[in-house]
Motif scaffolding. Structure first.
Motif, PDB file in Angstrom:
ATOM      1  N   PHE A  82     -78.798  33.475   1.156  1.00 45.47           N
ATOM      2  CA  PHE A  82     -78.095  33.116   2.386  1.00 45.47           C
ATOM      3  C   PHE A  82     -77.710  34.349   3.203  1.00 45.47           C
ATOM      4  N   ASP A  83     -77.169  35.376   2.553  1.00 45.94           N
ATOM      5  CA  ASP A  83     -76.767  36.572   3.290  1.00 45.94           C
ATOM      6  C   ASP A  83     -77.972  37.325   3.844  1.00 45.94           C
ATOM      7  N   ALA A  84     -79.086  37.258   3.144  1.00 50.55           N
ATOM      8  CA  ALA A  84     -80.310  37.879   3.665  1.00 50.55           C
ATOM      9  C   ALA A  84     -80.761  37.165   4.929  1.00 50.55           C
ATOM     10  N   HIS A  85     -80.616  35.834   4.950  1.00 49.87           N
ATOM     11  CA  HIS A  85     -80.936  35.082   6.164  1.00 49.87           C
ATOM     12  C   HIS A  85     -79.963  35.437   7.284  1.00 49.87           C
ATOM     13  N   ARG A  86     -78.690  35.582   6.959  1.00 49.81           N
ATOM     14  CA  ARG A  86     -77.722  35.995   7.988  1.00 49.81           C
ATOM     15  C   ARG A  86     -78.128  37.338   8.572  1.00 49.81           C
ATOM     16  N   LEU A  87     -78.616  38.226   7.728  1.00 55.77           N
ATOM     17  CA  LEU A  87     -79.026  39.547   8.203  1.00 55.77           C
ATOM     18  C   LEU A  87     -80.207  39.448   9.150  1.00 55.77           C
ATOM     19  N   THR A  88     -81.169  38.567   8.857  1.00 51.95           N
ATOM     20  CA  THR A  88     -82.307  38.433   9.767  1.00 51.95           C
ATOM     21  C   THR A  88     -81.867  37.899  11.132  1.00 51.95           C
ATOM     22  N   MET A  89     -80.904  36.985  11.129  1.00 48.83           N
ATOM     23  CA  MET A  89     -80.396  36.455  12.398  1.00 48.83           C
ATOM     24  C   MET A  89     -79.617  37.529  13.156  1.00 48.83           C
ATOM     25  N   PHE A  90     -78.908  38.370  12.427  1.00 51.20           N
ATOM     26  CA  PHE A  90     -78.187  39.486  13.049  1.00 51.20           C
ATOM     27  C   PHE A  90     -79.188  40.480  13.643  1.00 51.20           C
ATOM     28  N   ALA A  91     -80.267  40.734  12.918  1.00 46.12           N
ATOM     29  CA  ALA A  91     -81.295  41.656  13.412  1.00 46.12           C
ATOM     30  C   ALA A  91     -81.954  41.123  14.680  1.00 46.12           C
ATOM     31  N   ILE A 115     -81.813  41.405  -3.120  1.00 44.85           N
ATOM     32  CA  ILE A 115     -81.532  41.129  -1.709  1.00 44.85           C
ATOM     33  C   ILE A 115     -80.346  40.197  -1.510  1.00 44.85           C
ATOM     34  N   GLY A 116     -79.608  39.907  -2.575  1.00 41.15           N
ATOM     35  CA  GLY A 116     -78.347  39.205  -2.440  1.00 41.15           C
ATOM     36  C   GLY A 116     -77.180  40.164  -2.452  1.00 41.15           C
ATOM     37  N   ASP A 117     -77.456  41.413  -2.797  1.00 40.16           N
ATOM     38  CA  ASP A 117     -76.431  42.452  -2.879  1.00 40.16           C
ATOM     39  C   ASP A 117     -76.193  43.072  -1.502  1.00 40.16           C
ATOM     40  N   HIS A 118     -74.936  43.144  -1.081  1.00 42.44           N
ATOM     41  CA  HIS A 118     -74.630  43.621   0.262  1.00 42.44           C
ATOM     42  C   HIS A 118     -75.025  45.077   0.473  1.00 42.44           C
ATOM     43  N   ALA A 119     -74.801  45.916  -0.520  1.00 39.70           N
ATOM     44  CA  ALA A 119     -75.163  47.325  -0.373  1.00 39.70           C
ATOM     45  C   ALA A 119     -76.669  47.481  -0.175  1.00 39.70           C
ATOM     46  N   THR A 120     -77.432  46.682  -0.888  1.00 36.26           N
ATOM     47  CA  THR A 120     -78.888  46.709  -0.727  1.00 36.26           C
ATOM     48  C   THR A 120     -79.293  46.245   0.663  1.00 36.26           C
ATOM     49  N   LEU A 121     -78.662  45.186   1.148  1.00 33.51           N
ATOM     50  CA  LEU A 121     -78.985  44.676   2.483  1.00 33.51           C
ATOM     51  C   LEU A 121     -78.663  45.696   3.561  1.00 33.51           C
ATOM     52  N   VAL A 122     -77.546  46.385   3.419  1.00 38.30           N
ATOM     53  CA  VAL A 122     -77.187  47.429   4.389  1.00 38.30           C
ATOM     54  C   VAL A 122     -78.251  48.525   4.388  1.00 38.30           C
ATOM     55  N   GLN A 123     -78.663  48.944   3.207  1.00 37.91           N
ATOM     56  CA  GLN A 123     -79.673  49.990   3.098  1.00 37.91           C
ATOM     57  C   GLN A 123     -80.985  49.571   3.756  1.00 37.91           C
ATOM     58  N   LEU A 124     -81.408  48.345   3.498  1.00 41.15           N
ATOM     59  CA  LEU A 124     -82.657  47.854   4.081  1.00 41.15           C
ATOM     60  C   LEU A 124     -82.555  47.782   5.597  1.00 41.15           C
ATOM     61  N   ALA A 125     -81.407  47.352   6.102  1.00 36.58           N
ATOM     62  CA  ALA A 125     -81.203  47.275   7.549  1.00 36.58           C
ATOM     63  C   ALA A 125     -81.255  48.666   8.177  1.00 36.58           C
ATOM     64  N   GLU A 126     -80.658  49.629   7.513  1.00 35.56           N
ATOM     65  CA  GLU A 126     -80.681  51.003   8.036  1.00 35.56           C
ATOM     66  C   GLU A 126     -82.105  51.548   8.074  1.00 35.56           C
ATOM     67  N   GLU A 127     -82.925  51.138   7.123  1.00 37.32           N
ATOM     68  CA  GLU A 127     -84.306  51.627   7.074  1.00 37.32           C
ATOM     69  C   GLU A 127     -85.113  51.199   8.293  1.00 37.32           C
ATOM     70  N   VAL A 135     -73.743  46.217  10.177  1.00 34.15           N
ATOM     71  CA  VAL A 135     -74.285  45.267   9.202  1.00 34.15           C
ATOM     72  C   VAL A 135     -73.262  44.996   8.106  1.00 34.15           C
ATOM     73  N   ARG A 136     -72.597  46.051   7.657  1.00 32.46           N
ATOM     74  CA  ARG A 136     -71.589  45.905   6.603  1.00 32.46           C
ATOM     75  C   ARG A 136     -70.449  44.998   7.065  1.00 32.46           C
ATOM     76  N   GLU A 137     -70.025  45.169   8.296  1.00 39.07           N
ATOM     77  CA  GLU A 137     -68.942  44.343   8.847  1.00 39.07           C
ATOM     78  C   GLU A 137     -69.389  42.891   8.976  1.00 39.07           C
ATOM     79  N   MET A 138     -70.628  42.673   9.415  1.00 39.46           N
ATOM     80  CA  MET A 138     -71.152  41.320   9.545  1.00 39.46           C
ATOM     81  C   MET A 138     -71.190  40.613   8.195  1.00 39.46           C
ATOM     82  N   LEU A 139     -71.691  41.296   7.196  1.00 43.22           N
ATOM     83  CA  LEU A 139     -71.825  40.704   5.870  1.00 43.22           C
ATOM     84  C   LEU A 139     -70.476  40.407   5.225  1.00 43.22           C
TER      85      LEU A 139
END
Length: 218
Positions: A82-91, A115-127, A135-139
């Motif tokens: 779910f949080d990974a999907h939220r990240l795609t919508m944020f992107a 990809i359910g871990d917030h730190a991992t999602l932040v890292q991927l978004a930064e890449e 991204v961290r605030e959104m999550l």
């Protein structure tokens, strides 16, 4: 694999095709930290033994290589997406939804990332060039949840039960990782019948069945 074949088909078209990604969870009840691996999951879901599950995944890995993808099911970490999907919508706000979707898929199927871990999602978004603090605030909150739920409600209205699922011009559909030729034929046929495309949405996510796991991809 469905997504890769669609991308390859679009390259063969002499007219523009717009692809819109949508959110879809195969199992919203999945925990963030899953205490079993993909083979155990397939075994439990489909009544196969572990050897059969592993053989099915090896077959899917070979199929992925045939279209230029690398799957490593030995390292896949099952999780709630779910949080990974939220990240795609944020992107999507930053015009990076495609890039974020593709990075998440590689992280999950190729690199064995959680990809359910917030730190991992932040890292991927930064890449892909997103601001880590945003991204961290959104999550940390509930932002983009409504957008994910809206896509899932729309999927229910269309009767979608699995992915990959491709909806063309909001009225023609293809399901599963269809051959490249099927996508080419469908796109040409719809273009002849309807004229320029108004929408082609691919539900992004992982789909597992008796033949293994496939992505559109997602």
């Amino acid at each position: 694999m469905g997504k890769k074949r669609l991308d390859d088909a679009i390259q063969k078209m002499d007219f523009p095709v717009e692809v819109v990604y949508r959110c879809f969870e195969l199992d919203p009840s999945t925990e963030r930290d899953v205490p079993y691996n993909v083979y155990e999951s397939l075994s439990k879901k489909y009544g196969m033994n572990i050897d059969q599950a592993q053989a099915s995944c090896r077959n899917t890995e070979r199929m992925a290589r045939d279209v230029g993808l690398e799957y490593n099911f030995n390292s896949v970490i099952l999780t709630n997406t779910f949080d990974a999907h939220r990240l795609t919508m944020f992107a999507k706000r930053y015009g990076l939804m495609k890039e974020m979707t593709e990075r998440l898929l590689r992280a999950y199927f190729t690199h064995g990332k959680h990809i359910g871990d917030h730190a991992t999602l932040v890292q991927l978004a930064e890449e892909i060039g997103m601001e880590g603090s945003a991204v961290r605030e959104m999550l940390a909150g509930k932002e983009m949840s409504d957008a994910v739920y809206a896509d899932e409600v729309q999927a229910q209205q269309y009767g979608i039960r699995s992915v990959p699922f491709f909806l063309i011009n909001k009225k023609y559909s293809l399901t599963g990782a269809q051959p490249l030729e099927t996508f080419v034929q469908a796109l040409n046929q719809v273009m002849q019948q309807d004229g320029p495309f108004t929408n082609l949405g691919g539900q992004s996510g992982a789909s597992c069945d008796d033949d293994g796991c496939e992505i559109p991809k997602k």
